[in-house]
Design a protein around this motif. Structure first.
Motif, mmCIF file in Angstrom:
data_model
loop_
_atom_site.group_PDB
_atom_site.id
_atom_site.type_symbol
_atom_site.label_atom_id
_atom_site.label_comp_id
_atom_site.label_asym_id
_atom_site.label_seq_id
_atom_site.Cartn_x
_atom_site.Cartn_y
_atom_site.Cartn_z
ATOM 1 N N UNK A 265 52.922 17.452 -10.333
ATOM 2 C CA UNK A 265 53.365 17.786 -8.984
ATOM 3 C C UNK A 265 52.149 18.182 -8.153
ATOM 4 N N UNK A 266 51.886 17.444 -7.065
ATOM 5 C CA UNK A 266 50.658 17.665 -6.303
ATOM 6 C C UNK A 266 50.892 18.121 -4.878
ATOM 7 N N UNK A 267 52.123 18.221 -4.442
ATOM 8 C CA UNK A 267 52.365 18.570 -3.042
ATOM 9 C C UNK A 267 51.934 20.006 -2.780
ATOM 10 N N UNK A 268 50.826 20.147 -2.107
ATOM 11 C CA UNK A 268 50.294 21.480 -1.801
ATOM 12 C C UNK A 268 50.987 22.033 -0.566
ATOM 13 N N UNK B 193 58.952 18.401 -1.175
ATOM 14 C CA UNK B 193 58.472 19.176 -2.328
ATOM 15 C C UNK B 193 58.074 18.284 -3.495
ATOM 16 N N UNK B 194 58.597 17.060 -3.573
ATOM 17 C CA UNK B 194 58.307 16.148 -4.681
ATOM 18 C C UNK B 194 56.927 15.503 -4.589
ATOM 19 N N UNK B 195 56.223 15.701 -3.475
ATOM 20 C CA UNK B 195 54.933 15.053 -3.277
ATOM 21 C C UNK B 195 55.022 13.860 -2.348
ATOM 22 N N UNK B 196 56.223 13.387 -2.059
ATOM 23 C CA UNK B 196 56.406 12.278 -1.128
ATOM 24 C C UNK B 196 56.398 12.801 0.306
ATOM 25 N N UNK C 166 46.152 16.543 -5.862
ATOM 26 C CA UNK C 166 46.043 17.472 -4.745
ATOM 27 C C UNK C 166 45.104 16.932 -3.669
ATOM 28 N N UNK C 167 45.621 16.744 -2.467
ATOM 29 C CA UNK C 167 44.934 16.291 -1.262
ATOM 30 C C UNK C 167 44.618 14.791 -1.231
ATOM 31 N N UNK C 168 44.945 14.018 -2.264
ATOM 32 C CA UNK C 168 44.768 12.562 -2.274
ATOM 33 C C UNK C 168 46.141 11.919 -2.139
ATOM 34 N N UNK D 200 42.308 10.946 1.903
ATOM 35 C CA UNK D 200 42.004 12.314 1.488
ATOM 36 C C UNK D 200 42.320 13.205 2.682
ATOM 37 N N UNK D 201 42.975 14.298 2.423
ATOM 38 C CA UNK D 201 43.401 15.227 3.467
ATOM 39 C C UNK D 201 42.779 16.578 3.201
#
Length: 167
Positions: free
Chosen positions: A21-24, A100-103, A137-139, A164-165
């Motif tokens: 899970x990568x959604x920061x 929340x899922x990263x999407x 995370x951030x990609x 990249x964010x």
């Protein structure tokens, strides 16, 4: 073209199957930039047809709460037409909703341009929409498209970018 589609599919598969899970949860200022393959159809020249090239995606703005981004964005596609570097771009106000899922889902509206880098530029109006997945995370892996009406002609661009964010 088939190599680009195969590479995109492989990157998508690996990112979804190996990521956590990568959604920061972001706050404040954001800036992002992405590149990838692009496809453009239509154009100010009636003989244009369709072209494959590369695409860029830029954004700068801020977070509204924990999951909504509001920003200035520029989505461009570059390709060769009649032996010259040509670009189509839609730039304006964008919004992204992060799940929340990263999407995420995003949309935009703004000024559209068609330029052949001989200082011959046509201007119109454009809209864009897309989806993304934050695989690390951030990609973010994005799939999006723009539609624009330039000099009475429809121009459609589709792009798959890796961005990249930063925040």
């Amino acid at each position: 073209m088939s190599r680009c589609v195969l590479l995109f599919g492989l990157v998508l598969f690996l990112s979804v199957s190996t990521s956590s899970h990568a959604a920061a949860q972001r706050e404040g200022f954001i800036v992002g930039f992405g590149v990838g393959p692009g496809f453009t159809s239509g154009g100010v020249d009636p003989n244009f047809g369709s072209k494959v090239g590369f695409a860029t995606d830029f954004k700068i703005g801020g977070m509204l709460g924990k999951s909504v981004q509001l920003y200035y964005t520029s989505k461009a596609s570059f390709f060769s037409a009649d032996g010259a570097l040509t670009a189509t771009n839609v730039a304006g106000l964008g919004v992204t909703y992060e799940m929340a899922s990263g999407f995420n889902v995003n949309g935009m509206a703004g000024l559209a341009t068609w330029a052949d880098f001989d200082w011959d530029t046509e201007v119109g109006f454009g809209l864009g929409a897309g989806v993304g997945y934050e695989f690390v995370d951030l990609w973010i892996l994005n799939l999006g498209g723009t539609w624009s009406r330039i000099s009475g002609t429809d121009v459609v661009s589709i792009a798959a970018t890796v961005s990249i964010l930063s925040h």
